[in-house]
Write an enzyme that holds these catalytic residues in place. Structure first.
Site, PDB file in Angstrom:
ATOM      1  N   VAL A  28     -46.430  33.233  74.173  1.00  0.00           N
ATOM      2  CA  VAL A  28     -45.608  32.234  74.304  1.00  0.00           C
ATOM      3  C   VAL A  28     -44.680  31.391  74.929  1.00  0.00           C
ATOM      4  O   VAL A  28     -43.083  31.864  74.839  1.00  0.00           O
ATOM      5  CB  VAL A  28     -45.591  31.462  72.890  1.00  0.00           C
ATOM      6  CG1 VAL A  28     -45.188  30.190  72.630  1.00  0.00           C
ATOM      7  CG2 VAL A  28     -46.625  32.166  71.823  1.00  0.00           C
ATOM      8  N   ASP A  47     -53.715  34.106  56.966  1.00  0.00           N
ATOM      9  CA  ASP A  47     -52.703  35.551  57.331  1.00  0.00           C
ATOM     10  C   ASP A  47     -51.031  34.410  57.604  1.00  0.00           C
ATOM     11  O   ASP A  47     -50.030  33.950  58.371  1.00  0.00           O
ATOM     12  CB  ASP A  47     -52.890  35.284  59.362  1.00  0.00           C
ATOM     13  CG  ASP A  47     -51.229  36.516  59.601  1.00  0.00           C
ATOM     14  OD1 ASP A  47     -51.090  36.816  59.072  1.00  0.00           O
ATOM     15  OD2 ASP A  47     -51.804  36.450  61.186  1.00  0.00           O
ATOM     16  N   LYS A  68     -49.135  29.558  74.692  1.00  0.00           N
ATOM     17  CA  LYS A  68     -49.718  30.261  73.895  1.00  0.00           C
ATOM     18  C   LYS A  68     -50.887  30.995  75.252  1.00  0.00           C
ATOM     19  O   LYS A  68     -51.924  30.320  75.131  1.00  0.00           O
ATOM     20  CB  LYS A  68     -50.273  30.406  72.830  1.00  0.00           C
ATOM     21  CG  LYS A  68     -50.446  31.745  71.638  1.00  0.00           C
ATOM     22  CD  LYS A  68     -51.333  31.937  70.261  1.00  0.00           C
ATOM     23  CE  LYS A  68     -50.697  31.275  69.804  1.00  0.00           C
ATOM     24  NZ  LYS A  68     -50.764  31.324  68.456  1.00  0.00           N
ATOM     25  N   GLY A 115     -46.698  37.011  70.343  1.00  0.00           N
ATOM     26  CA  GLY A 115     -47.661  37.113  68.895  1.00  0.00           C
ATOM     27  C   GLY A 115     -48.633  38.451  69.317  1.00  0.00           C
ATOM     28  O   GLY A 115     -48.345  39.022  70.432  1.00  0.00           O
ATOM     29  N   GLY A 116     -49.647  38.672  68.426  1.00  0.00           N
ATOM     30  CA  GLY A 116     -50.615  39.898  68.099  1.00  0.00           C
ATOM     31  C   GLY A 116     -51.533  38.469  69.930  1.00  0.00           C
ATOM     32  O   GLY A 116     -52.546  39.251  70.578  1.00  0.00           O
ATOM     33  N   PHE A 117     -52.122  37.889  69.360  1.00  0.00           N
ATOM     34  CA  PHE A 117     -52.266  37.119  70.954  1.00  0.00           C
ATOM     35  C   PHE A 117     -51.595  36.862  71.964  1.00  0.00           C
ATOM     36  O   PHE A 117     -52.108  37.118  72.786  1.00  0.00           O
ATOM     37  CB  PHE A 117     -52.283  35.280  70.914  1.00  0.00           C
ATOM     38  CG  PHE A 117     -53.668  34.264  71.148  1.00  0.00           C
ATOM     39  CD1 PHE A 117     -54.162  33.773  70.866  1.00  0.00           C
ATOM     40  CD2 PHE A 117     -52.738  33.703  72.633  1.00  0.00           C
ATOM     41  CE1 PHE A 117     -55.572  32.899  71.491  1.00  0.00           C
ATOM     42  CE2 PHE A 117     -54.280  33.360  73.331  1.00  0.00           C
ATOM     43  CZ  PHE A 117     -55.045  32.638  72.600  1.00  0.00           C
ATOM     44  N   GLY A 118     -50.453  36.924  72.204  1.00  0.00           N
ATOM     45  CA  GLY A 118     -49.723  37.181  73.444  1.00  0.00           C
ATOM     46  C   GLY A 118     -48.436  36.669  73.918  1.00  0.00           C
ATOM     47  O   GLY A 118     -48.085  35.948  72.459  1.00  0.00           O
ATOM     48  N   LEU A 164     -40.721  31.711  75.112  1.00  0.00           N
ATOM     49  CA  LEU A 164     -40.195  31.632  73.448  1.00  0.00           C
ATOM     50  C   LEU A 164     -41.049  32.257  72.294  1.00  0.00           C
ATOM     51  O   LEU A 164     -40.397  32.581  70.795  1.00  0.00           O
ATOM     52  CB  LEU A 164     -40.814  30.376  72.966  1.00  0.00           C
ATOM     53  CG  LEU A 164     -40.952  28.960  73.534  1.00  0.00           C
ATOM     54  CD1 LEU A 164     -41.874  27.851  73.758  1.00  0.00           C
ATOM     55  CD2 LEU A 164     -39.406  28.680  73.588  1.00  0.00           C
ATOM     56  N   GLY A 165     -41.317  33.303  72.374  1.00  0.00           N
ATOM     57  CA  GLY A 165     -41.899  34.783  71.331  1.00  0.00           C
ATOM     58  C   GLY A 165     -43.420  35.238  72.231  1.00  0.00           C
ATOM     59  O   GLY A 165     -43.979  35.309  72.753  1.00  0.00           O
TER      60      GLY A 165
END
Length: 664
Positions: free
Chosen positions: A501, A611, A515, A496-499, A493-494
């Site tokens: 999704v 953020d 996530k 980000g900085g976390f990893g 789906l997307g």
């Protein structure tokens, strides 16, 4: 200084403030509430005249002080209700809580007031009376009184009350009473009794109080021993004993009486409704006739009326009379009448509005749970939000034209509360429609069993989110379960900085977003634990909800609700179907601000996101905005310190919370 009054009001069961009682069929005392205000705690007695049981008011109100009237004003003929009072010197509004009215039924309220110099000040007070959220009348004890559940201090003396009574009446009686209109008794008279006596229960099954009225100089008394029944379908069900007496004109051919208007600060031009009750009490021969006209202030009300023989009937106004300071009734014999006019009884009421809407019932239940749980007694009396001038201290209410007032925030800061939050309050807090501020209550937790465990957790973070802590039991997923849910992590789906999704589907058909922390992520276990802990314990309609987490075999992941329309950034950049209208943009901005407001002001200590940007505002199918990505969240310290504890400035430049930037 003996000042007593009997007055009643009639309302339809749409307002609040009294216990559910039986309102259909011929009533008896099983539906009555009879309270002696100021009587010794848990006491009761049987009234010598009515044989009704009166109870102490200690079970209906939890504030006020009991007093006896001064000895010099005690009369041997007094009922017990006149011998003592309950006064309310310390509250702006003092209310008797008797439960809820049964919808569609009608009720008679009556209050009695006997000042009797109970306070030694020799100065009768003036105060306002309310039934629930509706103003009833200003109580000026230099004159007549009124009836109400709530007594409101207007700064002109201490409110007090001697007795309070409730009686159900048939829903067909007094047709002028409806969901938006009630009647306040101005006068009720029984014309022509041979003995000076007050008629009430059991002679009147509804316990209406009929006061005698006769004027020997002007009127001739008439009476009968025969039973006087009402006409079929009567709207008033007059007691036979009242209708067995009457007066006729002695000298002239008319009966005259009047009343003065009594304006108030709410009703400067009060409207009045009159009921006149008639019955012929003589057996007339064929040559005799009794016919008359009725006028009010010179205007014809009934042009030609003939009373029924030994049967009660009522002439009454359907709409209120306005515009006069004095109202004159004239009952005049018709030209061909051989007998003078007659009247048996009469009632005059002022009309008041009962259209004010009380606070949303679920909100009232929630705040009442807090009051009961923590024994809050200060000024939390009556309706929480209505009227506005008397809204409870510590509440923030919203008022809409087409819906009941809602409680938006409750502030119980610094009240030394301890124990658990009532479960009935959690739902409103969880869906974001209610904000609870409860700082400086260190012994308060979300339930009795969690109090000890809360103290063992991070005190800075958990103290701010103790309210919804046990609202949801978050699921712990295994890595194998995540592979099944995401179909082996097929759809991204997307990122980000976390990893990444991934799209997922739970067993019950719920769409979720998973996530997954990647090995190359610049965020680590600390940020993961922060987000998991935060989302587990805070719930708001504009903050993304966490369903569960995974910490299994080196895998760390969060499972939260899937927002089908993606991020606000995607929408603004034209990704997906359609673009945002101006109204939709405004709503998204408002909803995002509401989520941040919850973090900044409702939590104690406040939480700062660090953020906030379009990529971290997600949209549901109906474009409802929810804030996401809490990995960088921080909390302000306690003890009044507004400085954020962090050694480094983290987050996306240009999107840091102002509270964080300005205070580090």
């Amino acid at each position: 200084m003996v000042i007593g009054s009997w007055w009643f009001l009639l309302v339809l069961g749409a307002a609040a403030g009294v216990r559910v009682v039986r309102g259909q069929g011929a009533p008896d005392s099983t539906g009555f509430i009879s309270i002696d205000c100021g009587f010794p705690e848990k006491g009761s007695y049987v009234d010598g005249t009515t044989k009704l049981t009166y109870v102490s008011d200690d079970g209906f109100i939890d504030i006020g002080a009991n007093h006896n009237i001064s000895a010099e004003f005690i009369n041997p003929g007094f009922t017990k209700r006149f011998l003592n009072v309950r006064s309310f010197p310390d509250a702006a509004r003092s209310c008797y809580t008797l439960g809820s009215l049964a919808p569609g039924s009608k009720y008679l309220f009556r209050a009695t007031f006997m000042y009797g110099n109970y306070d030694g000040l020799n100065s009768p007070p003036v105060f306002d009376l309310y039934l629930g959220v509706n103003f009833w009348q200003t109580m000026n004890l230099t004159g007549l009184g009124s009836v109400e559940v709530c007594l409101v201090n207007t700064g002109s003396g201490t409110p007090f009350v001697s007795g309070l009574e409730l009686r159900p009446v048939k829903s067909t009686l007094y047709p002028q009473v409806n969901t938006t209109q009630g009647l306040v008794l101005h006068a009720r008279r029984n014309f022509g009794p041979s003995e000076v006596a007050v008629i009430r229960y059991p002679d009147d099954p509804y316990d209406r109080v009929w006061l005698p009225w006769s004027d020997p100089a002007e009127w001739l008394e008439v009476s009968t021993a025969e039973v006087v029944n009402g006409v079929f379908g009567s709207n008033f069900e007059m007691p036979s004993v009242v209708m067995q007496t009457a007066v006729t004109a002695r000298v002239s051919k008319s009966i005259e009486f009047s009343w003065d208007a009594e304006p108030s600060h709410v009703y400067p031009d009060p409207g009045y409704i009159c009921m006149l009750h008639f019955a012929e009490l003589q057996h007339l021969n064929s040559n005799a006739s009794r016919q008359f006209s009725i006028t009010i202030n010179g205007h014809v009300w009934y042009s030609l009326y003939r009373p029924y023989s030994f049967t009660s009937d009522t002439v009454y106004s359907k709409l209120p009379q306005h515009g006069s300071t004095k109202y004159n009734i004239s009952i005049k014999a018709a030209a061909n009448s051989t007998l003078p006019p007659i009247i048996n009884a009469g009632e005059v009421f002022s009309v008041i509005s009962t259209a004010n809407v009380r606070t949303d019932v679920q909100d009232v239940s929630a705040v009442m749970a807090i009051k009961a749980k923590y024994q809050v007694k200060k000024d939390w009396m009556g309706d929480p939000c209505v009227p506005k001038a008397l809204a409870w201290n510590g509440l923030t209410c919203s008022y809409a034209i087409s819906s009941p007032p809602r409680i938006e925030a409750i502030d119980v800061t610094g009240n030394q509360l301890s124990g658990s939050i009532p479960t009935g309050l959690l739902k409103r807090i969880q869906d974001g429609t209610l904000t609870l501020r409860y700082g400086d209550n260190p012994n308060l937790c979300s339930n009795d069993n969690s109090c000890q465990s809360i103290k063992k957790r991070n005190p800075m973070l958990v103290a701010s989110i103790a309210v919804p802590l046990v609202a949801f039991v978050n699921r712990r997923f295994t890595y194998t379960e995540l592979k099944v849910i995401t179909n082996n992590f097929r759809r991204v789906l997307g990122k980000g900085g976390f990893g990444n999704v991934y799209a997922g589907l739970l067993e019950d058909g719920t769409h979720v977003a998973v996530k997954l922390l990647s090995e190359s992520s610049n965020q680590g276990a600390e940020e993961f634990l922060t987000e998991a802990d935060t989302l587990t314990n805070i719930h708001h309609k504009n903050i993304v909800s966490l369903f569960g987490y995974c910490k299994d075999r080196g895998c760390m992941a969060l499972v939260y609700e899937r927002m089908s329309e993606g991020s606000l950034e995607d929408k603004l950049r034209g990704k997906g179907a359609g673009s945002l209208t101006w109204i939709q943009r405004l709503r998204i901005a408002l909803e995002s601000a509401q989520g941040l407001e919850y973090l900044h002001t409702a939590c104690s200590p406040p939480l700062v996101h660090r953020d906030v940007k379009a990529a971290n505002i997600l949209l549901s199918a109906n474009l409802e905005a929810k804030i996401a990505d809490f990995g960088l969240l921080k909390a302000f310290k306690r003890d009044g310190d507004t400085h954020v504890s962090t050694a480094r400035l983290v987050g996306t430049r240009g999107y840091l919370s102002p509270e964080y930037v300005y205070t580090r």
